[in-house]
Design a protein around this motif. Structure first.
Motif, PDB file in Angstrom:
ATOM      1  N   GLY A  16     -34.493   3.561  13.977  1.00 29.85           N
ATOM      2  CA  GLY A  16     -35.439   4.943  13.612  1.00 29.85           C
ATOM      3  C   GLY A  16     -36.267   4.961  12.298  1.00 29.85           C
ATOM      4  N   ILE A  17     -35.579   3.840  10.778  1.00 29.24           N
ATOM      5  CA  ILE A  17     -37.276   4.246   9.826  1.00 29.24           C
ATOM      6  C   ILE A  17     -38.346   3.286  10.799  1.00 29.24           C
ATOM      7  CG2 ILE A  17     -36.710   1.314   9.217  1.00 29.24           C
ATOM      8  CD1 ILE A  17     -36.596   4.360   7.234  1.00 29.24           C
ATOM      9  N   ASP A  18     -38.626   3.302  12.258  1.00 32.49           N
ATOM     10  CA  ASP A  18     -40.068   2.884  12.730  1.00 32.49           C
ATOM     11  C   ASP A  18     -40.603   4.187  12.967  1.00 32.49           C
ATOM     12  OD1 ASP A  18     -39.827  -0.057  11.930  1.00 32.49           O
ATOM     13  OD2 ASP A  18     -38.916  -0.050  14.262  1.00 32.49           O
ATOM     14  N   ARG A  19     -40.076   5.143  13.128  1.00 35.36           N
ATOM     15  CA  ARG A  19     -40.569   6.384  12.930  1.00 35.36           C
ATOM     16  C   ARG A  19     -40.673   7.084  12.356  1.00 35.36           C
ATOM     17  NH1 ARG A  19     -36.995  10.517  14.862  1.00 35.36           N
ATOM     18  NH2 ARG A  19     -34.892   9.727  14.906  1.00 35.36           N
ATOM     19  N   ARG A  94     -27.222   0.045   5.555  1.00 35.45           N
ATOM     20  CA  ARG A  94     -26.640  -0.262   7.337  1.00 35.45           C
ATOM     21  C   ARG A  94     -27.357  -0.496   8.143  1.00 35.45           C
ATOM     22  NH1 ARG A  94     -22.302  -0.275  10.045  1.00 35.45           N
ATOM     23  NH2 ARG A  94     -21.113  -1.932  10.889  1.00 35.45           N
ATOM     24  N   GLU A  95     -27.133   1.542   8.093  1.00 35.30           N
ATOM     25  CA  GLU A  95     -26.892   2.096   9.218  1.00 35.30           C
ATOM     26  C   GLU A  95     -28.892   1.825   9.646  1.00 35.30           C
ATOM     27  OE1 GLU A  95     -28.159   6.442  10.770  1.00 35.30           O
ATOM     28  OE2 GLU A  95     -25.940   6.090  10.212  1.00 35.30           O
ATOM     29  N   LEU A  96     -30.304   1.537   9.088  1.00 38.71           N
ATOM     30  CA  LEU A  96     -31.682   2.346   8.930  1.00 38.71           C
ATOM     31  C   LEU A  96     -31.734   0.526   9.451  1.00 38.71           C
ATOM     32  CD1 LEU A  96     -32.784   4.825   6.705  1.00 38.71           C
ATOM     33  CD2 LEU A  96     -31.960   4.658   9.711  1.00 38.71           C
ATOM     34  N   ARG A  97     -30.884  -0.353   8.931  1.00 31.87           N
ATOM     35  CA  ARG A  97     -31.692  -1.892   9.108  1.00 31.87           C
ATOM     36  C   ARG A  97     -32.907  -2.108   7.749  1.00 31.87           C
ATOM     37  NH1 ARG A  97     -33.741  -3.666  12.768  1.00 31.87           N
ATOM     38  NH2 ARG A  97     -32.837  -5.693  12.923  1.00 31.87           N
ATOM     39  N   LEU A  98     -32.194  -1.780   6.713  1.00 31.53           N
ATOM     40  CA  LEU A  98     -33.000  -2.166   5.776  1.00 31.53           C
ATOM     41  C   LEU A  98     -32.686  -3.243   5.236  1.00 31.53           C
ATOM     42  CD1 LEU A  98     -33.833   1.726   4.481  1.00 31.53           C
ATOM     43  CD2 LEU A  98     -34.975  -0.238   5.971  1.00 31.53           C
TER      44      LEU A  98
END
Length: 327
Positions: A16-19, A94-98
């Motif tokens: 989701g971070i990509d949007r 963890r959720e946003l794969r950062l």
């Protein structure tokens, strides 16, 4: 679930971070070229990353995390010990794969420079005295701190946890304001030799690739998600508060406590823990208790099979002790 949320609080990793929309014009940074990270690494804080998988977050916390992400502003999380302030940073990462969380634990001796970088002047002098060429690679005597690493020009925001900011000296919050506003900082030791060494590779605080420092300056590209935690042990200057998104984490109620026990220990233990949760809530109302103490009590009792009710109560007494030191 709100459509504008990037972080959803589900604990399921996604991209989701990509949007994430472009930042406001006044929060745009131009560091570069963009650096990549291993977005699924847990090189540091493995235990906390594990806790993040079962972290229970409410809608208000989700909304304020997203507000900080959209506005590129630090998130100041206040609450009593044991309410999950620090674990929130690991849950978001963890959720946003950062990638791995950059953690900066604060003490009364912490300074802004501690968070930005360390310079081993003694090592350089010793090697020069030994006749070694110390100017060939000046970056070998430096290492970026957690804050300095977070401000490197990564393509996606890093997660920086500044833990227990209320333990700092009075000046530290205000000192951090300039760094947060500008999204960059200077390393004077490298700026002085910029003519002979315009680009120097410096190790980051974690195990990621070296950061290229150009003319002594580090400038971010994606402003990091900065999560500062506070146990409410002091007040902060208005100028500092104005630049932060603020979240008050309240102690979980009975329903959330049952969900926490379920997530960590399973449905059977949660169903059997009703009396322990009630005892925990009663004690918490009359003196400090942290949620992990409840988990310890439920685990201890669930593994000590075959005991009578009075023994069950005795086992709970061993760990449900008020943090104030009172019985």
């Amino acid at each position: 679930m709100s459509d504008w949320w990037i972080y959803r609080g589900t604990a399921d990793p996604h991209d989701g971070i990509d949007r994430l929309p472009s930042p406001p014009p006044w929060r745009t940074f131009e560091g570069g070229p963009p650096m990549e990270i291993d977005r699924d690494t847990m090189a540091s804080g493995r235990r906390r990353h594990s806790l993040a998988a079962t972290y229970q977050v409410d809608e208000q916390a989700v909304e304020l995390v997203n507000t900080a992400l959209y506005l590129r502003r630090p998130l100041l999380v206040s609450g009593d010990p044991g309410t999950g302030k620090s674990t929130l940073a690991y849950a978001v990462a963890r959720e946003l794969r950062l990638g791995s969380v950059l953690r900066w634990p604060i003490s009364s001796r912490s300074t802004t420079r501690d968070g930005l970088y360390r310079y081993d002047a003694v090592g350089r002098i010793e090697e020069a005295s030994a006749g070694l060429k110390v100017d060939v690679d000046p970056g070998r005597y430096m290492r970026l701190g957690p804050l300095g690493t977070a401000l490197a020009p990564y393509r996606v925001p890093r997660v920086l946890l500044i833990d227990e900011i209320d333990k700092s000296e009075m000046d530290l919050p205000n000192d951090l304001l300039d760094v947060f506003e500008e999204g960059e900082f200077e390393i004077p030791e490298l700026a002085r030799i910029a003519d002979s060494h315009p680009a120097v590779r410096v190790r980051p605080a974690d195990d990621g690739p070296a950061v290229t420092v150009v003319k002594g300056r580090v400038e971010c590209r994606a402003f990091p998600l900065v999560i500062l935690t506070s146990n409410r042990e002091r007040e902060f200057p208005p100028a500092f508060l104005r630049r932060c998104v603020r979240l008050e984490l309240e102690a979980p109620d009975q329903t959330r406590l049952a969900a926490i026990v379920d997530a960590h220990l399973g449905t059977a233990e949660a169903s059997a823990a009703g009396d322990l949760i009630e005892a925990f809530l009663d004690r918490r109302d009359h003196g400090g208790l942290a949620t992990d103490q409840l988990l310890n009590a439920v685990y201890l009792i669930s593994t000590a099979n075959g005991h009578a009710p009075d023994s069950r109560k005795h086992l709970a007494e061993l760990v449900l002790r008020n943090l104030s030191g009172e019985s």
